[in-house]
Structures are given as C-alpha cells and as structure tokens.
Enzyme design. Structure first.
Site, PDB file in Angstrom:
ATOM      1  N   ASP A 274       1.003  -1.205   0.061  1.00  0.00           N
ATOM      2  CA  ASP A 274      -0.060  -0.084  -0.071  1.00  0.00           C
ATOM      3  C   ASP A 274       0.883   1.169   0.063  1.00  0.00           C
ATOM      4  O   ASP A 274       2.103   1.183   0.139  1.00  0.00           O
ATOM      5  CB  ASP A 274      -0.785  -0.215   1.135  1.00  0.00           C
ATOM      6  CG  ASP A 274      -2.132   0.674   1.380  1.00  0.00           C
ATOM      7  OD1 ASP A 274      -2.303   1.406   0.100  1.00  0.00           O
ATOM      8  OD2 ASP A 274      -2.663   0.968   2.303  1.00  0.00           O
TER       9      ASP A 274
ATOM     10  N   ASP B  59      -8.925   3.743  -1.594  1.00  0.00           N
ATOM     11  CA  ASP B  59     -10.113   4.066  -0.554  1.00  0.00           C
ATOM     12  C   ASP B  59     -11.187   4.687  -1.144  1.00  0.00           C
ATOM     13  O   ASP B  59     -11.415   5.891  -1.182  1.00  0.00           O
ATOM     14  CB  ASP B  59      -9.114   5.086   0.506  1.00  0.00           C
ATOM     15  CG  ASP B  59      -7.947   4.252   0.896  1.00  0.00           C
ATOM     16  OD1 ASP B  59      -7.713   3.063   0.534  1.00  0.00           O
ATOM     17  OD2 ASP B  59      -6.978   5.354   1.457  1.00  0.00           O
TER      18      ASP B  59
END
Length: 881
Positions: free
Chosen positions: A481, A556
């Site tokens: 990430d 996200d």
C-alpha cells in the site's frame, strides 16, 4: 498511551477527515506550471520542420532531424516499424545539455523491428511503406507532420494541430520563472528548468476513446475542453471524488480508440507527471474526429502506435510490449476478508471460525498496518501477534492463507534492523541536498528505499526469506500500500519532485515507483520458495507493466452507491490496458454501508476479478454474518456463486496470461460493430461467455440489461430462461437477484460442491453447462494445473477443448505435449436449450460405451445428464440420440 507520533498522525488523519477529497491538496492544470504553459499553446502552424536532407534509413529504423524555426533547437526523430503492426515514434533533443530520462524496465524486451522502405520522396516529404497491406507513413516537412494511412484512410495523424512542443534543457536564466515552483507550503527547486514534452494525435472517424487509468470516471473518456485534462500522476487521494479527471493511485499511459471500423491504441511511454487533453467534433456534420494531446513534465517523447485493427489485436500488440497479466494462484481468485485491522491472533481465529460457522467460503484473511511492531514492516506486534506461525499453521490446517501488509516507507529508528541496513547500504532516496529523504507516514518519520535501483530491489526481495522475515510461512502473502509513494507532509501528499534517485530526479520516475515496489516484493515471494511458487502481491500504485506482477485495487473508496457503480468502469478501464486482476473494496473502505448496499456489493464483487472486502479502522465491524440471518444467507449465496465459477475464472486468467486479453471486458470487445455497446458501463462480459448486469441502484425493483448480438441467445444462469440477443431486457429483481447470462454457443465448467476454501475443492468434480445456439457449434475450454506453482511453464497442465456439434459433446486435448493428471471427474452435464434425446451414450478413449441416465425438463428445454463419471483430463464423447 498513544505515542506523540501516533497522536500527530491521528490528528493529520482527522484533519483530512471530512468525507470528501480536499481538492486544495492536489494541483489543477492551472497550478502545475508545465501544464499551464503547454495548454496555453493553441492549435495552429507548428514551428517544427523536418530536415529531409538529414534522413537516414537502416533495416531497423529511420532517423530525421527536426528544427524549431523559432529557437533553432534541433530534435532527433526516430521512426520504427515493429513486429505485429506497431509503429514507434521517438523524439529527443539532438544534443541535450545532459541526458534526458528514458523509461527502463517497462518493456519486456527491446521490440523486434521490421524494415521500412521508401515509396516516394520529394522536397515536401517522404512516404514509407509499413509493409502491412496498404499501410504507410507520410512525413510532411513544413510544418512537420506525420500521418499513418491505410489505403485512402488516415488512421492517425501526429502534430496535425501543431502542438508538438519540446522544452530543451538550457542554462539557467534568472528571470525565466520556470526554475522554481511553489505549491502551498512546498517549493520545487527544478534544477533542470523547464523540460516538458507534448504531442497531439488526431483520430479521424473516432468518437470513443478509453483507458488511461486510473480515474474515477466513465468508461468512455470525456472531452476535456471545458475543464482540466485527465491527469496521470500517482497520488494518495484521500476520499476521492467521482466523475472527474483528477489523478489517483496509478497511471497507465495507454489510450484505446474504437470505432465500428477499427480499434487502435496509443502507448505514451513516460513516467513523469502527465496530462491528457481530449477534444472532439462530435455533434458537427463533419466526419467525426477525436483529438488527443499528451503533455509530460520531463523525459522524451516515446510513443507506440498500435494499429489493431481489432480490439484483440490491440491487446496482443500492447502485451508484446509490456507483457501479459501474471497468472495468479487459484486461491487468490477466491474471496478475501480484510479490514484495518484485525486486532490480534484471537480476533483472526474468531473471524476464521465465523466463516465456518456460517458456511461461507474464503481463502485469504488480511492484516493491515496494526499487525506490525509500531509500523515497522517485516515485524509482528509482540503482544497482539506473539506467535504468528501458530496463527498461520491454524489457517493452513484449514487450507487457508493470509496476506500481511508491507509498505515502502521505513520508520527512521536506529533500533530497527531494516532501517539500519538500508541506511548503511545507501539505498534510501536522497533529498536534493544529498541526505536521506525523510517524510511523514504511518510510522511517523520515515525514509523511502530507492526501488529504481536493481541492487536495492534484490536486497528487498531477500528480506522475504523465511529466515529473515521471522514468523512467516508459505501461506503468507503480501500487500503493498502507500507506494505512490504516499508522504503525508509532502507536496500533494507525495515525494518532492527534486528528490534524487541516483542521477535522476523523482520527477522523471515518479509513476514507476509503485511498479518497482511490487516488482521487488513479488520477486521476494518467488525467491523464498526457491522459484517454485507463484506470488500473490496486491498493489495500490501501478504503471504500464504492473500486470506482469500481480493484482490492483481501486483504493480508498466509500460506502456509497455511486462508488459501487464506478467500480465497473474503473476495472474495465484497467482491463483494456492489460491489468485484468482488478477489484474494489467490497462495501466501501470509508463510512458504513447500509445492509442493502453491502449485499449488492457482495453480489457485484462476486463477478469481478479481485474479490476482497475491506474497511476503515473507524467503521463498525462488518463481517458477513453481522447483519441478521437473511442478509447472511444472501451474502453466503453470492460468495458461493463465486466459488462455483472458479474453474471459468481460472481458465480466463490462463488465457489472459497467454494472450493479454482482459478477463472482465466491455461488450464492444466482443461486439465491435454494435454501436449500442460502445458507452455501456453498467454491464460487462467475463470472458466471451458470461454477461453480468449487477444491481447497483438502491431500492431497485428491476434492471434493464442490453443483450448483444442479433444471432445470439442468452440463458439466465440461475433460471435457465432463454432470451434473444439484440434487445433491451427488463429483469425484475429481488434482493437475491444477480443478473448473469451465459451465451448460447458456449460451454462453461463449474464446480458445484462448494467447500470452505478453493484448495479444499481441488479434487472435486465438474459440472459442464452447455448453452446451445442452434445457429452454431457450442464450445468452451477446461484448464487444470496444480493451482499454485510455476510448473505450468514446464507443460504440467491439462488444457482441453469442449465442443458440442451435431448432437455430440466431446473433450479434446488442446496441449498434447502437456503432462498433468487430475483426480477430478465430470459428475454432471446440463444442456440449456436442448431437445429430448431417446438415449445418451458415453464413449471413452478406450472405446468403451455406456448409456447415461438423464432428466429432461420440457418446460425449460433443460437436459441434465447424471454421473457420466469420466476423468476431467481424458478424451471422451457423449452422443445425444
């Protein structure tokens, strides 16, 4: 007690925290100096002219100088004809002050060239043959322009609007204003001054262009005349907004243009910040035309023009340059359960048990950043995850796996082995003054390894060895990430452009950083197994070529209906540019979904390539059984449907790995002349044979699906109801409905005995779904291997062609030189659109025959043949008399 570090981060997080992107954190074109400068250039007469007397032609390329008549700076044009109907155009300064960056490691090899030949030449220009049919390149001298023609049709023109621009490197002039740039509190020193490049492309006859992910926007790209261009600059965009051209986490500088006549592609190989302008004359009476302009901050112009002519030709052309989708382990096509964060080993154990208790299959459970010792990657929290091997063994006993996060920001802490080694080896990215670059991220103060270095990547890969990364076992995989890279206190939440990677600025390589992180991580997983096991690595940031390494997700997102809807065009856009292994967080990362939204997302996600639920730290828990028995049952059914289709998904990923074709694809890929499909983005195909129209509207009582193909028939996979193609079909829906159709003329293998994980189903039998279209033969494929190693590269697999023609169903070996055996057998054959036979006879390879039992449902024309029992890897025929 939270440390000061954690408090500061929490504050940063909360200050980000209204539920919408803070647009002020990210630049518009107007705020990006080079974009503003380049966009101020209006179409017109180009100052560049081709100096035809400098032309040189060898077997592999043509070179030619261009001169800018305004400033007398010379450029070098290189033109290549590449194998497979691709033309490459490179433009660089003839004599740059210092070398300009050319992107390495993205092309899988130096592309094979084919000879160009001059057809004619005069003082106005030169005409070259591209060898294919009547294809040729015309270079016009004054002003410089390049046209690619086929017969009398112009396929594409370069610099026809005169927007070629090449800011040459120069000695600093103080008054220029181009040597320093400020955004918010950050100053970019720009030591090389202005270095932008730009080129325009005109596409006659084209009204639909696609690709250039990642954007939260429609599948068909919009014109940008009245707003910002599409931006390609990998950024950690907190709470991204939908339906706009802002940059997101990844960038693939590939655009696909499609019309009923032809499909073409443009691959702009540049890793710096890039903006793409699109305009079109749609609506006027002229021949339609789309004009595209690429603008990059630095580097050179290096563009591959993929001339199709079919969608699948463009996919294979692009794959020949950057490679195909990596072949994932079968288990990674199952369901993944994730959140930020599962608290401790006990939590993991109880979530795992919950799946068994509620009879919902899953393959992977995930751990986010809280599993580490103080956000030090490659470690475990000594209290919450004290015995990780015990935890992993517990999962392995159930044939399940785990993914743990490893981010590329490294905590600056002299007691942390990883940090000390990277610092000692000099492997960190440097700031402009030569010290280790430091920024703020989850651990607090962090430095960033220079993944552009092969020696750094090799070192990183070695850290995944079982004796280095303590507590790991072979069923632990990795997630990268924050690899844009995300720098909480950096300009636009990323790294300063004047940071240094050896002799190159970060501005030159920015969009490559995430690809390199994933590359090094995957290499680590391969190496730890001695080169035997296929890796699984999920990445957030990506570039052209990332498809060769692993999976990507859309970042996200939020628990909103529009975010569910946008997951379809976002993943379709990625598939068109090679990245098939795409998915969105089920349920939305931010906020809490209503139960209706959560169920609908599980249903839609079951028919998308990467199937993972994930949620933010501050959201209430949302394991599938927490919303009452009715919703648990609906989610269970969606996940179980996913598992029954795993043989089909796996075979499609094998094909994607071999051919570069997307797994999840827009309808126009299979129906390239059907205008009604060109802008569809609420339904899609999985492979050629499954059409999915998920329910993505709140409170929906029905959906209207377009079933393509005037000669097609489509069967509802749940009811076996038959529908004709070339119609808009209204489908009433309830909460349990997932509208999915199998194409008549196809054969899809499924496994109906769903167990707790895909690995538990390895030896289970197959059911063949044969959907008939009386106009044509029905066919399909069955691919089987061990599901997790690279042994398929040594021809250890079963690959079979299934065909139904003239009332005979047969299985024929597509890879006679391959060797593999399976315990799986065929337990059932279901024929849709069938007529009733008087008898059904199985004939096996050894010549033995036996009569098979069958049922026929006359009301639905469905024939079910029970217990034929032949091995899935064998030759056989079943005759329906």
């Amino acid at each position: 007690v939270a440390s000061k570090c954690d408090c500061t981060l929490k504050l940063m997080f909360l200050s980000f925290g209204t539920w919408a992107v803070d647009k002020g954190n990210f630049k518009t074109c107007e705020q990006s100096a080079f974009c503003k400068r380049q966009r101020a250039l209006k179409p017109g007469e180009s100052p560049y002219r081709a100096l035809l007397e400098t032309m040189e032609l060898t077997n592999t390329r043509l070179t030619l100088q261009l001169i800018n008549d305004n400033n007398k700076v010379r450029l070098l044009l290189e033109l290549y004809r590449l194998q497979g109907n691709i033309t490459r155009v490179k433009i660089n300064e003839l004599k740059p002050l210092k070398p300009r960056y050319e992107v390495p490691d993205v092309l899988i090899r130096e592309p094979t060239t084919e000879p160009l030949s001059v057809l004619s030449q005069d003082e106005n220009g030169v005409v070259l043959s591209l060898g294919v049919e009547s294809q040729r390149v015309i270079i016009s001298a004054r002003p410089f322009r390049l046209d690619i023609m086929e017969g009398s049709d112009v396929l594409m023109s370069l610099n026809s609007r005169g927007l070629l621009a090449f800011e040459h490197l120069r000695m600093q002039k103080v008054e220029d204003g181009m040597w320093e740039e400020t955004f918010k509190s950050h100053t970019d020193s720009k030591p090389n001054g202005p270095s932008a490049v730009s080129l325009d492309f005109s596409l006659p006859g084209v009204e639909h262009v696609y690709g250039i992910p990642e954007h939260a926007d429609t599948l068909r790209l919009k014109t940008t005349d009245n707003g910002d261009p599409y931006r390609l600059y990998n950024l950690d965009v907190f709470q991204y907004e939908l339906y706009n051209p802002m940059a997101l986490y990844g960038s693939v500088p590939v655009m696909v243009a499609h019309s009923a006549q032809r499909t073409t592609g443009i691959f702009w190989l540049n890793a710096a910040e890039t903006w793409v302008d699109i305009s079109s004359n749609t609506g006027s009476s002229e021949t339609p035309q789309t004009d595209v302009r690429w603008i990059s901050e630095s580097g050179i112009i290096d563009v591959f023009i993929m001339l199709g002519p079919t969608p699948k030709d463009v996919f294979s052309q692009y794959a020949s340059l950057t490679g195909t989708q990596s072949f994932p382990p079968l288990a990674s096509l199952g369901y993944h359960q994730c959140r930020w964060n599962y608290n401790d080993q006990e939590d993991v154990k109880s979530v795992d048990a919950g799946f068994d208790e509620h009879d919902i299959p899953y393959d992977f459970i995930w751990l986010d950043i809280e599993h580490t010792d103080g956000k030090r990657y490659f470690t475990w929290d000594p209290h919450k995850f004290a015995t990780p091997k015990e935890m992993l063994q517990g999962l392995m006993d159930k044939k399940r796996k785990m993914v743990a996060i490893v981010d590329p920001h490294i905590k600056v802490d002299s007691n942390y082995k990883i940090h000390n080694e990277i610092r000692t080896l000099g492997f960190y990215v440097k700031n402009k003054d030569g010290g280790d670059y430091e920024g703020w991220c989850w651990p607090g103060s962090a430095s960033y390894p220079d993944f552009t270095r092969a020696d750094m990547r090799a070192w990183w890969a070695s850290m995944f060895a079982y004796d280095q990364y303590e507590g790991t076992m072979e069923n632990l995989y990795t997630w990268n990430d924050m690899n844009e890279p995300s720098v909480f206190n950096g300009p636009e939440v990323t790294m300063h452009k004047d940071a240094m990677h050896g002799s190159w600025e970060h501005r030159d390589i920015h969009n490559l950083y995430g690809l390199y992180v994933q590359m090094a991580t995957a290499e680590g997983l391969i190496q730890r197994s001695g080169g035997v096991e296929r890796p699984f690595v999920l990445t957030r940031a990506f570039f052209a070529g990332s498809q060769r390494i692993g999976a990507v997700w859309t970042g996200d997102n939020a628990a909103e209906w529009d975010h569910l809807k946008i997951s379809i065009p976002m993943c379709l856009s990625m598939g068109l540019v090679g990245i098939s292994f795409c998915g969105a967080d089920i349920g939305g990362f931010f906020k809490s979904p209503s139960t209706e939204l959560l169920v609908r997302w599980y249903q839609a996600g079951a028919y998308q390539p990467f199937y993972r639920a994930h949620a933010h730290l501050d959201t209430p828990r949302r394991e599938p059984w927490l919303f009452g028995p009715e919703n648990t049952a609906l989610i269970r059914e969606a996940v179980r449907q996913r598992y029954t289709f795993l043989p089909y998904w796996y075979q499609l990923f094998y094909r994607a790995h071999v051919t570069g074709e997307p797994v999840m694809r827009p309808l126009w890929v299979e129906y390239p002349q059907d205008l009604a499909t060109f802008a569809l983005e609420d339904e899609y195909l999985i492979g050629r044979d499954l059409l999915v129209h998920p329910v993505v509207e709140e409170g929906a009582r029905g959906v209207t699906a377009y079933l393509p193909g005037k000669d097609e028939v489509w069967f509802d996979v749940h009811t076996f109801q038959k529908h004709n193609g070339a119609q808009n079909l209204y489908i009433p829906v309830t909460m349990s409905s997932i509208p999915v159709f199998q194409r008549g003329g196809s054969i899809i293998p499924r496994k109906l005995r769903v167990r707790r994980s895909s690995t538990c189903m390895e030896h289970d039998p197959y059911t063949l779904y044969v959907a008939l279209n009386l106009q044509r033969t029905a066919d399909g494929e069955l691919y089987i291997d061990d599901g997790h190693t690279f042994n398929y590269e040594k021809k250890e697999f079963i690959y079979r062609k299934l065909t139904f023609a003239n009332k005979v169903l047969s299985s024929v070996n597509l890879a006679p030189d391959a060797k593999f055996t399976t315990d799986s057998w065929i337990e059932r054959i279901i024929v849709l659109g069938a007529s009733k036979p008087s008898k059904v006879t199985l004939k096996t390879a050894d010549g033995q025959e036996k009569q098979l039992e069958f049922d026929f449902d006359a009301s639905m024309s469905v024939l079910t043949v029970r217990k034929p029992g032949m091995n899935a890897g064998a030759d056989w025929t079943v005759t329906f008399q």
